[in-house]
Design an enzyme around this catalytic site. Structure first.
Site, PDB file in Angstrom:
ATOM      1  N   LYS A  45     -41.893   9.071 -13.905  1.00 46.99           N
ATOM      2  CA  LYS A  45     -43.084   9.430 -13.115  1.00 46.99           C
ATOM      3  C   LYS A  45     -43.040   8.964 -11.656  1.00 46.99           C
ATOM      4  O   LYS A  45     -44.063   8.844 -10.986  1.00 46.99           O
ATOM      5  CB  LYS A  45     -44.394   8.919 -13.778  1.00 46.99           C
ATOM      6  CG  LYS A  45     -44.522   9.177 -15.233  1.00 46.99           C
ATOM      7  CD  LYS A  45     -44.012  10.503 -15.684  1.00 46.99           C
ATOM      8  CE  LYS A  45     -44.875  11.672 -15.295  1.00 46.99           C
ATOM      9  NZ  LYS A  45     -44.206  12.944 -15.764  1.00 46.99           N
ATOM     10  N   HIS A 101     -32.864   7.851 -16.228  1.00 47.70           N
ATOM     11  CA  HIS A 101     -33.900   6.807 -16.129  1.00 47.70           C
ATOM     12  C   HIS A 101     -33.322   5.447 -16.552  1.00 47.70           C
ATOM     13  O   HIS A 101     -34.075   4.489 -16.727  1.00 47.70           O
ATOM     14  CB  HIS A 101     -35.065   7.109 -17.078  1.00 47.70           C
ATOM     15  CG  HIS A 101     -36.017   8.172 -16.606  1.00 47.70           C
ATOM     16  ND1 HIS A 101     -36.340   8.367 -15.292  1.00 47.70           N
ATOM     17  CD2 HIS A 101     -36.745   9.089 -17.305  1.00 47.70           C
ATOM     18  CE1 HIS A 101     -37.219   9.360 -15.186  1.00 47.70           C
ATOM     19  NE2 HIS A 101     -37.468   9.815 -16.394  1.00 47.70           N
ATOM     20  N   SER A 131     -49.808   8.078 -13.792  1.00 48.00           N
ATOM     21  CA  SER A 131     -49.096   9.320 -14.087  1.00 48.00           C
ATOM     22  C   SER A 131     -48.451   9.243 -15.473  1.00 48.00           C
ATOM     23  O   SER A 131     -48.503  10.206 -16.257  1.00 48.00           O
ATOM     24  CB  SER A 131     -48.027   9.544 -13.004  1.00 48.00           C
ATOM     25  OG  SER A 131     -47.316  10.721 -13.240  1.00 48.00           O
TER      26      SER A 131
HETATM   27  P1  A3P Z   1     -48.738  12.902 -11.002  1.00 47.34           P
HETATM   28  O1  A3P Z   1     -48.825  12.772 -12.490  1.00 47.34           O
HETATM   29  O2  A3P Z   1     -49.306  11.721 -10.274  1.00 47.34           O
HETATM   30  O3  A3P Z   1     -49.284  14.197 -10.498  1.00 47.34           O
HETATM   31  P2  A3P Z   1     -41.407  12.618 -12.658  1.00 47.34           P
HETATM   32  O4  A3P Z   1     -40.774  13.886 -12.236  1.00 47.34           O
HETATM   33  O5  A3P Z   1     -40.617  11.409 -12.275  1.00 47.34           O
HETATM   34  O6  A3P Z   1     -41.764  12.655 -14.095  1.00 47.34           O
HETATM   35  O7  A3P Z   1     -42.760  12.444 -11.818  1.00 47.34           O
HETATM   36  C1  A3P Z   1     -43.844  13.300 -12.040  1.00 47.34           C
HETATM   37  C2  A3P Z   1     -44.865  13.040 -10.950  1.00 47.34           C
HETATM   38  O8  A3P Z   1     -44.373  13.591  -9.714  1.00 47.34           O
HETATM   39  C3  A3P Z   1     -46.193  13.742 -11.241  1.00 47.34           C
HETATM   40  O9  A3P Z   1     -47.177  12.915 -10.613  1.00 47.34           O
HETATM   41  C4  A3P Z   1     -45.993  15.056 -10.503  1.00 47.34           C
HETATM   42  O10 A3P Z   1     -47.193  15.745 -10.220  1.00 47.34           O
HETATM   43  C5  A3P Z   1     -45.321  14.534  -9.235  1.00 47.34           C
HETATM   44  N1  A3P Z   1     -44.630  15.583  -8.479  1.00 47.34           N
HETATM   45  C6  A3P Z   1     -43.707  16.462  -8.913  1.00 47.34           C
HETATM   46  N2  A3P Z   1     -43.347  17.298  -7.934  1.00 47.34           N
HETATM   47  C7  A3P Z   1     -44.064  16.938  -6.840  1.00 47.34           C
HETATM   48  C8  A3P Z   1     -44.157  17.447  -5.502  1.00 47.34           C
HETATM   49  N3  A3P Z   1     -43.460  18.494  -5.092  1.00 47.34           N
HETATM   50  N4  A3P Z   1     -45.007  16.832  -4.645  1.00 47.34           N
HETATM   51  C9  A3P Z   1     -45.744  15.764  -5.034  1.00 47.34           C
HETATM   52  N5  A3P Z   1     -45.696  15.252  -6.292  1.00 47.34           N
HETATM   53  C10 A3P Z   1     -44.868  15.832  -7.188  1.00 47.34           C
END
Ligand code: A3P
Length: 289
Positions: A45, A101, A131
């Site tokens: 996240k 990860h 998140s």
């Molecule tokens: P939120 O749950 O706070 O919205 P990961 O890919 O490491 O699992 O992280 C997911 C998080 O990154 C989520 O956060 C997701 O919405 C956010 N995310 C993914 N793409 C994004 C983008 N282009 N801009 C901003 N946040 C992004």
């Protein structure tokens, strides 16, 4: 819907057993990296999917063709997943882009002899916790989220899947001498200046871009573009694994959403654990936009 939340404990860390087995985790530690590989590393996240998309777009000079056609887990497969080898074989990327990860203390030793480029993405841990909490609600391969106070306690104790956020971040960012091919970038930096972050990354990856190409990368990896791209928003994954009826993977994409979730008491508790865990660490985080 039946949950798939079997836990695999590997070197004392919990992993979702639906995705990772003892064998696949063991193989990840022995993976023969090539000097041309690009490895995206993060705690869950922290902006992993975002970085996968950015690297893919940079490698394709801003052309979104592959981003729109090939799922991100094929373009930049997960090292520790049991089907990694098959997906890597199908991967269209040259150089290979690999995602993980795994914490430094497990993966670092296997990387020492390689010149693979490592991009470490971190995010302020209050937003990571929030998140991750929401993600537990939609990801059937993770344990039940439970209540937020319980979840936050487990986050701070490092007992969630993929282990301690503190160990992860400190492990990967405290290695300047041994890991000179490592770039540390934060979710907040990407959020506040995506254009600048893409230029920094393209330079690290030795993939120079002209201004129009940088602008195309930006256009296709904004939160809104990615939210509507089925190749990155995980809506193509079976609802047995990620149930989009319960929420979105591309949820809010904001800095500071923790403020909507933390009570004052939880914030104080978090700050005191953070202070003690990070006392020897000089990293600074942006907590609010
Ligand atoms: P939120 O749950 O706070 O919205 P990961 O890919 O490491 O699992 O992280 C997911 C998080 O990154 C989520 O956060 C997701 O919405 C956010 N995310 C993914 N793409 C994004 C983008 N282009 N801009 C901003 N946040 C992004």
């Amino acid at each position: 819907m039946a949950r798939l939340d079997v836990t695999e404990v590997f070197h004392g860390i919990c992993f979702p057993g639906h995705l990772h087995t003892q064998d696949s985790l063991q193989l990840a530690l022995k993976f023969p990296f090539q000097d041309t590989d690009i490895l995206i590393v993060s705690y869950p996240k922290s902006g992993t999917t975002w970085m996968q998309e950015i690297v893919s777009l940079i490698s394709n000079k801003g052309d979104p063709h592959l981003s729109m056609k090939v799922p991100n887990w094929t373009r930049s497969p997960w090292l520790e997943q049991y089907y990694f080898a098959a997906i890597l074989e199908a991967s269209p990327s040259t150089p290979r882009v690999i995602t993980t990860h795994l914490p430094y203390h497990l993966l670092g030793p296997g990387l020492h002899s390689s010149k693979a480029k490592v991009i470490y993405v971190s995010r302020n841990p209050k937003d990571v916790a929030v998140s991750f909490y929401h993600f537990h609600k939609i990801a059937n391969f993770l344990p039940e989220a439970g209540s937020f106070p319980q979840f936050l306690k487990s986050f701070l104790e490092g007992t969630l899947s993929y282990g301690s956020w503190f160990d992860h971040v400190k492990g990967w960012t405290n290695q300047p001498a041994t890991m000179n091919n490592l770039l540390h970038i934060t979710y907040e930096e990407m959020s506040l200046d995506l254009h600048g972050a893409i230029k920094r990354l393209s330079s690290f990856l030795q993939c120079p871009l002209v201004e129009d190409e940088v602008n195309n990368c930006v256009k296709h990896c904004t939160f809104n573009s990615m939210k509507h791209n089925n190749m990155v928003n995980y809506t193509q994954i079976s609802p047995d694994i990620i149930d989009h009826n319960k929420g979105s993977f591309m949820r809010k994409g904001k800095i500071g959403d923790w403020k909507n979730m933390f009570s004052d008491e939880q914030n104080q508790y978090f700050n005191s654990v953070f202070k003690s865990e990070m006392q020897d660490c000089t990293l600074q985080f942006i907590w609010d936009e």
